[in-house]
Design a protein around this motif. Structure first.
Motif, PDB file in Angstrom:
ATOM      1  N   GLU A 385      32.725  31.151  45.251  1.00 32.44           N
ATOM      2  CA  GLU A 385      32.620  31.880  43.974  1.00 32.44           C
ATOM      3  C   GLU A 385      31.676  31.215  42.978  1.00 32.44           C
ATOM      4  OE1 GLU A 385      36.481  32.805  42.309  1.00 32.44           O
ATOM      5  OE2 GLU A 385      37.178  33.642  44.202  1.00 32.44           O
ATOM      6  N   TYR A 386      31.681  29.873  42.947  1.00 33.70           N
ATOM      7  CA  TYR A 386      30.719  29.250  42.020  1.00 33.70           C
ATOM      8  C   TYR A 386      29.379  29.025  42.699  1.00 33.70           C
ATOM      9  CZ  TYR A 386      30.923  24.384  43.796  1.00 33.70           C
ATOM     10  OH  TYR A 386      30.811  23.252  44.559  1.00 33.70           O
ATOM     11  N   LYS A 388      27.738  30.868  44.705  1.00 36.76           N
ATOM     12  CA  LYS A 388      26.829  32.016  44.718  1.00 36.76           C
ATOM     13  C   LYS A 388      26.098  32.155  43.378  1.00 36.76           C
ATOM     14  CE  LYS A 388      30.173  35.622  43.535  1.00 36.76           C
ATOM     15  NZ  LYS A 388      31.156  36.562  44.052  1.00 36.76           N
ATOM     16  N   HIS A 389      26.795  31.835  42.272  1.00 33.06           N
ATOM     17  CA  HIS A 389      26.112  31.879  40.964  1.00 33.06           C
ATOM     18  C   HIS A 389      25.075  30.769  40.865  1.00 33.06           C
ATOM     19  CE1 HIS A 389      28.779  34.957  39.517  1.00 33.06           C
ATOM     20  NE2 HIS A 389      29.831  34.231  39.824  1.00 33.06           N
ATOM     21  N   THR A 390      25.446  29.591  41.363  1.00 39.99           N
ATOM     22  CA  THR A 390      24.509  28.466  41.342  1.00 39.99           C
ATOM     23  C   THR A 390      23.251  28.815  42.134  1.00 39.99           C
ATOM     24  OG1 THR A 390      26.315  26.879  41.116  1.00 39.99           O
ATOM     25  CG2 THR A 390      24.235  26.031  41.962  1.00 39.99           C
ATOM     26  N   LYS A 392      21.969  31.715  42.683  1.00 45.61           N
ATOM     27  CA  LYS A 392      21.171  32.681  41.919  1.00 45.61           C
ATOM     28  C   LYS A 392      20.314  31.947  40.889  1.00 45.61           C
ATOM     29  CE  LYS A 392      24.043  36.483  41.746  1.00 45.61           C
ATOM     30  NZ  LYS A 392      25.063  37.221  40.991  1.00 45.61           N
TER      31      LYS A 392
ATOM     32  N   SER B 327      22.743  24.167  36.784  1.00 43.12           N
ATOM     33  CA  SER B 327      23.039  25.411  37.517  1.00 43.12           C
ATOM     34  C   SER B 327      24.403  25.337  38.192  1.00 43.12           C
ATOM     35  CB  SER B 327      21.964  25.668  38.580  1.00 43.12           C
ATOM     36  OG  SER B 327      20.694  25.724  37.977  1.00 43.12           O
ATOM     37  N   GLY B 331      27.296  27.771  37.170  1.00 42.34           N
ATOM     38  CA  GLY B 331      27.913  28.552  38.244  1.00 42.34           C
ATOM     39  C   GLY B 331      29.432  28.441  38.199  1.00 42.34           C
ATOM     40  N   THR B 334      30.806  30.373  35.202  1.00 43.36           N
ATOM     41  CA  THR B 334      30.807  31.818  35.463  1.00 43.36           C
ATOM     42  C   THR B 334      31.991  32.194  36.356  1.00 43.36           C
ATOM     43  OG1 THR B 334      28.398  31.724  35.366  1.00 43.36           O
ATOM     44  CG2 THR B 334      29.366  33.742  36.246  1.00 43.36           C
ATOM     45  N   ASN B 338      34.998  34.689  35.372  1.00 42.41           N
ATOM     46  CA  ASN B 338      35.317  35.876  36.170  1.00 42.41           C
ATOM     47  C   ASN B 338      36.794  35.943  36.524  1.00 42.41           C
ATOM     48  OD1 ASN B 338      32.703  36.720  36.083  1.00 42.41           O
ATOM     49  ND2 ASN B 338      32.166  35.992  38.151  1.00 42.41           N
TER      50      ASN B 338
END
Lengths: 395, 395
Positions: A385-386, A388-390, A392, B327, B331, B334, B338
């Motif tokens: 979950e984290y 994938k944001h990293t 991006k 990042s 991440g 975020t 969520n």
């Protein structure tokens, strides 16, 4: 190793009533060990009796002589090694998180030849890749050994560069991998007797596979953590009375946290170091809520100094540091017991056999605890979950 | 310093409704600062604007030149110093718990003249006395400076031996003492600009004394910790994305734990280090229960390396380590957001002003939180419970 669970908050009857529920799992583990089933989630239980990796690590270190050793890896890739090296071995450098100041200081200290051991099951851990690339660019005299899953990106890169590759059995997850070459190679370089380490773990596997739950320490401990959690004791603190065991506490923190921290389970592992943390957390542990369960680990210093004659504290004259530390730990245990705050205590010798045994015990304990909590001890679904944001943000 | 509390789980209205309850306490603090009332429990608030100790520490260090500095002290006597020295200063040695291996290694490294700074408010801390006596017996070339309460046993011993004594104002407890000579002397030796440190703290005192709670960061943060605790978020985790801020986290752990860990309060402080601990606790923080509140502290590395060109992770080519760390932290934030898991985040520069300000903010925050929780922020009544048993064992 001595285990005392007389102050753990439950009667033997209560403990064993819970522990017997684990018999089907223990039987399953037994059959996996007997059939040497590497395709099982319990594959890590085969490691102590598997001598292939042990011999491989010895062979490699005969070929590659190095003055320094850097483990480039994070989490399951370095915490087990650190846990054993700190009390037992000579200094290894660790490049785990992306900290440029720390990297710089490692590079500065590496005189002569350096063995760079890149450890990543997936072969794509961001921090590990960033650190490895930077180290290989800056170091002058080095050799690379990669420890990874067969077929990973890192495995392929190693082939192209002619780097030596050590495989990790694919079903052995990072947090259960200390007795594979993830731990064995750096620890053997560090001077540990890794044969004895595996012997201690193998002996413990036998105890933990016992069908007589009254004699099975992993079943007893898993039951106690579970029963205390049912009583809303949501923090499980590893209170280690020795500075050089802090990394062992942090290794266990990952082992427990990652194995059971899912499906909204509230149980949270923490680490305290004695006697230091009695001066920070002692008040809260005694005066705060009864929402914690403690594992107190006592160990002796090899070199026990004696307090010289002095006027400030004449009662300490001639007392050994071991005696002082032991009295502080015992004082704390008495205070906990008086408040009916539950704990188990271990006395261990800092040897390869005993620490190998303790780590193996804790791994089986966590697998069994996961069964009681009805979660999968071997996955970590939310980590993505984290990440994938990293990813991006780093595109 | 930037503070973002938009993801902290409560609306501004909810926060300010709680914060206004703190106005009487803030007014009391204000009057103590204005009247310079050293007899108050809030006496530590006077330290940033008190230049006596600052000048004293500078004067002493002009007289006593030393090649090494050992702080002999534990808990409130060394954690604040360590918290600031690690990111900002040159190496100080710490003798805290009674660890003979660690003591031996300190003695070995002390070449030339050593300043031994024995720090103990009470002057009778077991570990500190044992370590001090051993060091003074083993070191060849040293000078002693004692930091203690006036009239303590240590104070008297210092007089007999002709050791220099620096006093700690008697109402300033260990965990609130970093801006007294407990911190100022070793930190000035370590090369910190302690004038700027106090300036940063003094500026923060002003903000934290504001009657406009919407502009008062300590009132806002205390309210948020309190409100989250009311929602059964019993763990308050300091998640610091920088290795050299781990000691800051541990200093805060004592500050919070010892100040509010009484009368059965369940709130427990923990420390995580990014990105390392995402690889051990990340799964549990995201997938486990919603029983935690996080303070995420981000900071830049001064020396930001760049990832060299590589095939393993081409997306990282040319990226700075600062960008990568940022990042990863973003991440994680975020992912928390969520899942509606609450956090506040800080961006700080690692300078004397900002870290001084942050520590002062956290001390006022904890004093205010104690008010909301209706406990005394300044005592530690249960610590005696284990110490009395230890004393019996060491008779």
């Amino acid at each position: 190793m001595e285990l005392d669970y007389s102050q753990a908050g439950f009667t033997e009857k209560q403990i064993f009533n819970t522990a017997v529920k684990l018999l089907p799992t223990i039987n399953e583990m037994n059959s996996i060990v007997k059939t040497r089933n590497w395709a099982s989630d319990y594959a890590s239980l085969l490691l102590p009796s598997e001598k292939t990796f042990l011999h491989q690590s010895h062979r490699v270190l005969k070929q590659v002589k190095a003055d320094n050793f850097i483990v480039v890896g994070i989490g399951g890739s370095n915490l087990g090694t650190l846990a054993l090296q700190e009390p037992l071995g000579k200094k290894i450098f660790y490049a785990d998180t992306t900290d440029p100041d720390h990297l710089k200081s490692i590079i500065k200290q590496c005189k002569g030849k350096t063995l760079v051991n890149i450890v990543s099951k997936s072969g794509s851990t961001t921090e590990t890749i960033a650190n490895a690339c930077t180290l290989l660019k800056e170091l002058k005299n080095y050799e690379v050994i990669v420890t990874t899953d067969s077929g990973s990106k890192l495995d392929k890169e190693a082939e192209q560069n002619g780097w030596l590759v050590l495989e990790v059995p694919s079903r052995v997850g990072g947090r259960y991998s200390v007795f594979s070459n993830v731990g064995l190679l750096p620890l053997a370089w560090s001077g540990l007797n890794t044969t004895k380490l595996l012997d201690g773990a193998e002996l413990m596997i036998e105890s933990c596979m016992s069908n007589d739950v009254e004699e099975n320490p992993a079943a007893i401990l898993a039951s106690l953590i579970y029963l205390n959690y049912q009583k809303n004791r949501v923090v499980f603190d590893q209170f280690l009375f020795s500075n050089d065991l802090e990394a062992l506490g942090k290794w266990y923190r990952q082992l427990l946290g990652e194995s059971i921290g899912k499906h909204g389970i509230a149980l949270t592992p923490t680490v305290s170091i004695g006697s230091t943390d009695l001066h920070s957390m002692g008040q809260s542990y005694l005066g705060g809520a009864d929402n914690k369960f403690y594992r107190i680990v006592n160990s002796k210093f090899k070199n026990s100094a004696i307090v010289p004659k002095n006027n400030l504290a004449p009662n300490l004259n001639g007392k050994s540091f071991n005696k002082i530390m032991n009295s502080i730990s015992t004082g704390f245990q008495t205070a906990l017991a008086n408040r009916k705050k539950p704990f188990v205590s271990f006395n261990i010798d800092k040897t390869e056999e005993e620490l190998g045994g303790l780590m193996q015990l804790e791994m089986v304990e966590v697998m069994l605890l996961a069964k009681l909590l009805k979660v999968n001890a071997f996955d970590q679904p939310q980590v993505e979950e984290y990440k994938k944001h990293t990813r991006k943000l780093l595109k």
